[in-house]
Design a protein around this motif. Structure first.
Motif, short mmCIF file in Angstrom:
data_model
loop_
_atom_site.label_atom_id
_atom_site.label_comp_id
_atom_site.label_asym_id
_atom_site.label_seq_id
_atom_site.Cartn_x
_atom_site.Cartn_y
_atom_site.Cartn_z
N ARG A 92 -5.69 -6.46 -4.96
CA ARG A 92 -6.88 -6.84 -4.19
C ARG A 92 -7.94 -7.44 -5.11
O ARG A 92 -8.56 -8.46 -4.80
CB ARG A 92 -7.45 -5.63 -3.45
CG ARG A 92 -6.68 -5.22 -2.23
CD ARG A 92 -7.30 -3.97 -1.59
NE ARG A 92 -6.68 -3.67 -0.33
CZ ARG A 92 -5.53 -3.00 -0.21
NH1 ARG A 92 -4.88 -2.58 -1.28
NH2 ARG A 92 -5.03 -2.77 0.99
N ASP B 131 0.80 -1.22 0.00
CA ASP B 131 0.00 0.00 0.00
C ASP B 131 0.84 1.27 0.00
O ASP B 131 0.31 2.36 -0.22
CB ASP B 131 -0.97 0.00 1.18
CG ASP B 131 -2.15 -0.92 0.95
OD1 ASP B 131 -2.57 -1.09 -0.22
OD2 ASP B 131 -2.65 -1.50 1.93
N ASP C 289 -4.54 -1.82 -5.37
CA ASP C 289 -5.98 -2.07 -5.52
C ASP C 289 -6.24 -3.17 -6.54
O ASP C 289 -7.14 -3.99 -6.36
CB ASP C 289 -6.72 -0.79 -5.91
CG ASP C 289 -6.88 0.17 -4.74
OD1 ASP C 289 -6.75 -0.27 -3.57
OD2 ASP C 289 -7.13 1.37 -4.99
#
Length: 158
Positions: free
Chosen positions: A146, A122, A143
């Motif tokens: 994810r 992150d 992201d």
């Protein structure tokens, strides 16, 4: 492009509806340091897909190239004794993920192994992961990691 890298890109497209750009480096990206040098990024931006046996199951651990998996922390996360945690061997890696050691991507695995990921990712706008071979990588964001992998972000790293 190597047929295995092409296969991976097609699996990402058909499974997730995402087009990725695979980059290949003939000098190889087998280690995180090799990949970072070839790409021109920090080693922390490299996603290492470490396949572990944790008790009776196989777990894929997505760790930053700068970090190492803590077997004790991984054992604690999964509620097993540390003596029950070990690296998967080559045949276990292939069976669980469908990919060979050195080219295991963070998604499109044969079996639905639990996945955990390093919160370090992150800190970056972009990260890089294996694309099916020791010479192939692709760029993604945390992201997108994810979205493609659906890992639990937990700190099981040294």
């Amino acid at each position: 492009m190597h047929p295995t890298a092409e296969q991976f890109a097609e699996e990402v497209r058909s499974t997730h509806g995402v087009d990725i750009e695979v980059q290949e480096f003939p000098e190889g990206t087998k280690t995180a340091a090799d990949a970072a040098t070839a790409i021109g990024c920090d080693v922390s931006q490299i996603v290492k897909s470490i396949v572990m046996r944790v008790g009776d199951e196989t777990v894929v651990v997505l760790t930053s190239g700068a970090n190492r998996v803590s077997e004790a922390a991984l054992a604690s996360e999964f509620g097993v004794d540390p003596s029950e945690v070990r690296s998967a061997d080559a045949s276990e890696v292939k069976q669980a993920t469908g990919w060979s050691i050195g080219g295991v991507p963070p998604t499109c695995h044969t079996n639905g192994c639990p996945m955990v990921a390093d919160p370090t990712f992150d800190e970056f706008d972009e990260i890089w992961a294996a694309a099916g071979t020791p010479e192939a990588v692709f760029r993604l964001t945390p992201d997108e990691l994810r979205q493609l992998s659906d890992p639990r972000f937990v700190d099981v790293f040294e």
